[in-house]
Design a protein around this motif. Structure first.
Motif, mmCIF file in Angstrom:
data_model
loop_
_atom_site.group_PDB
_atom_site.id
_atom_site.type_symbol
_atom_site.label_atom_id
_atom_site.label_comp_id
_atom_site.label_asym_id
_atom_site.label_seq_id
_atom_site.Cartn_x
_atom_site.Cartn_y
_atom_site.Cartn_z
ATOM 1 N N SER A 101 -28.132 -56.266 -46.238
ATOM 2 C CA SER A 101 -27.451 -55.590 -45.120
ATOM 3 C C SER A 101 -28.263 -54.413 -44.575
ATOM 4 O O SER A 101 -27.761 -53.285 -44.485
ATOM 5 C CB SER A 101 -26.071 -55.085 -45.553
ATOM 6 O OG SER A 101 -25.268 -56.110 -46.074
ATOM 7 N N PRO A 102 -29.517 -54.627 -44.203
ATOM 8 C CA PRO A 102 -30.348 -53.479 -43.813
ATOM 9 C C PRO A 102 -29.898 -52.827 -42.514
ATOM 10 O O PRO A 102 -29.462 -53.491 -41.577
ATOM 11 C CB PRO A 102 -31.731 -54.116 -43.651
ATOM 12 C CG PRO A 102 -31.453 -55.539 -43.272
ATOM 13 C CD PRO A 102 -30.241 -55.907 -44.091
ATOM 14 N N TRP A 103 -30.041 -51.503 -42.473
ATOM 15 C CA TRP A 103 -29.787 -50.717 -41.260
ATOM 16 C C TRP A 103 -31.137 -50.492 -40.597
ATOM 17 O O TRP A 103 -31.941 -49.689 -41.054
ATOM 18 C CB TRP A 103 -29.140 -49.388 -41.635
ATOM 19 C CG TRP A 103 -28.725 -48.530 -40.482
ATOM 20 C CD1 TRP A 103 -28.466 -48.911 -39.208
ATOM 21 C CD2 TRP A 103 -28.516 -47.101 -40.528
ATOM 22 N NE1 TRP A 103 -28.098 -47.834 -38.440
ATOM 23 C CE2 TRP A 103 -28.123 -46.706 -39.215
ATOM 24 C CE3 TRP A 103 -28.614 -46.145 -41.521
ATOM 25 C CZ2 TRP A 103 -27.839 -45.388 -38.899
ATOM 26 C CZ3 TRP A 103 -28.330 -44.824 -41.217
ATOM 27 C CH2 TRP A 103 -27.941 -44.449 -39.918
ATOM 28 N N THR A 104 -31.392 -51.197 -39.521
ATOM 29 C CA THR A 104 -32.718 -51.192 -38.917
ATOM 30 C C THR A 104 -32.736 -50.640 -37.500
ATOM 31 O O THR A 104 -33.798 -50.545 -36.895
ATOM 32 C CB THR A 104 -33.306 -52.614 -38.893
ATOM 33 O OG1 THR A 104 -32.538 -53.435 -37.998
ATOM 34 C CG2 THR A 104 -33.311 -53.232 -40.289
ATOM 35 N N ASP A 105 -31.572 -50.299 -36.942
ATOM 36 C CA ASP A 105 -31.497 -49.811 -35.565
ATOM 37 C C ASP A 105 -30.642 -48.561 -35.513
ATOM 38 O O ASP A 105 -29.417 -48.626 -35.399
ATOM 39 C CB ASP A 105 -30.919 -50.894 -34.651
ATOM 40 C CG ASP A 105 -30.827 -50.442 -33.201
ATOM 41 O OD1 ASP A 105 -31.386 -49.381 -32.871
ATOM 42 O OD2 ASP A 105 -30.194 -51.156 -32.399
ATOM 43 N N LEU A 106 -31.285 -47.397 -35.583
ATOM 44 C CA LEU A 106 -30.547 -46.137 -35.569
ATOM 45 C C LEU A 106 -30.054 -45.772 -34.178
ATOM 46 O O LEU A 106 -29.290 -44.822 -34.023
ATOM 47 C CB LEU A 106 -31.388 -45.016 -36.175
ATOM 48 C CG LEU A 106 -31.307 -44.917 -37.713
ATOM 49 C CD1 LEU A 106 -31.873 -46.146 -38.388
ATOM 50 C CD2 LEU A 106 -32.007 -43.659 -38.230
#
Length: 318
Positions: free
Chosen positions: A180-185
């Motif tokens: 579940s990566p957070w890649t778009d801040l």
């Protein structure tokens, strides 16, 4: 969807998601609640936990979980970056992922305790992760034996670390494992809105709020803060897992699409109705255990000198 995962979603919707509906983030409260509720599994039989804290200039600041007697030469090693929005959580809160991943992959794991925002904004976490990786190389661990891994913010950090290492000409690890990566801040993914209300853990609006704590004055589309905006050419194989109802689902989907377009091998699995980073609930929910088994298989495959070439795969539904 198992009854155990349904229960976890019910709990998250009642206890966690309401915190993400508030207009401001209370950093100290988030840290205190997480530390209070963190369940830490016992160290597995035949393994030892070695904590490396208290040395300010030590690149390996965190926890080693390794076989009793030390690491075997040439075997896989995982460098793990925990999630928590870059402002809370720790290696201790993520032992429920790290411990079973280590035992299933038969690989020692170093769980990095990187500096947290807002006291230490971008690029502090990235500096810590790249320094830790370079320390592993300096300690004699071959890059082809290492797998970068992480969840949520730690997943984004693991990807950003690969990009920074590639751009510096540092030998890259064998692969990268992302939960579940957070890649778009910049919070521009379509599922920020379309899955708002379906996600049992987060409201869509909470994502941009958390990003500001880490970014400070850095633009949200900086490729080393938000790898979805980066050129992914030359990266090692990726394995990404995300839940179908996550507001951050598009953060995974777009990375997978961009990776394949750049010629990077990428396996991407969408698990039906799983909450954000559901492997944290191991061993209590069956889907967490199955996800960790698949993650361990990836670690073993990409670090094996005898691995067959794998084509880039399309998205699969689990």
């Amino acid at each position: 969807m198992s009854w155990q995962s349904a229960l976890a979603c019910w709990y998250l919707r009642r206890q966690f998601r309401p915190e993400t509906l508030k207009p401001r983030i209370n950093v100290e409260r988030a840290r205190a609640l997480t530390a209070k509720r963190a369940w830490a599994p016992r160290v597995p039989d035949g393994w030892q936990l070695r904590e490396l804290y208290g040395v300010a200039d030590q690149p390996l600041h965190g926890e080693w979980l390794e076989r009793t007697g030390g690491m075997s030469v040439g075997g896989p090693v995982v460098l793990y970056c925990h999630g928590g929005g870059y402002y809370f959580c720790s290696p201790r809160t993520h032992r429920s992922i790290v411990f079973p991943l280590a035992t299933r992959a038969d690989a020692p794991v170093f769980s990095l305790d990187y500096r947290l925002a807002p006291e230490h904004r971008f690029p502090a976490a990235l500096e810590d992760a790249t320094a830790a990786y370079r320390q592993l190389l300096a300690d004699g661990i071959a890059p082809e034996s290492i797998v970068m891994a992480g969840d949520s913010a730690g997943g984004g950090l693991a990807l950003a670390t690969l990009l920074a290492l590639r751009d510096a000409g540092t030998p890259l690890p064998a692969g990268c494992l992302l939960f579940s990566p957070w890649t778009d801040l910049a919070a521009s993914g379509a599922t920020i809105s379309s899955n708002d209300g379906l996600d049992p853990m987060f409201s869509g609006a909470a994502i941009a709020l958390a990003a500001k704590l880490y970014l400070g004055d850095t633009p949200a589309d900086h490729p080393l803060a938000s790898p979805v905006y980066a050129d992914l050419r030359g990266l090692p194989p990726l394995f990404i897992m995300a839940g179908s109802t996550e507001v951050l689902l598009d953060d995974s989907r777009r990375i997978a699409d961009n990776a394949r377009a750049a010629g990077v091998e990428c396996e991407f699995e969408v698990w039906k109705k799983m909450p954000h980073v559901w492997p944290l609930f191991a061993p209590f929910i069956p889907e967490a255990n199955r996800a960790l088994e698949r993650a361990a298989t990836f670690v073993r495959r990409v670090t094996s000198a005898r691995q067959p070439a794998q084509p880039s795969s399309a998205m699969s539904i689990v």
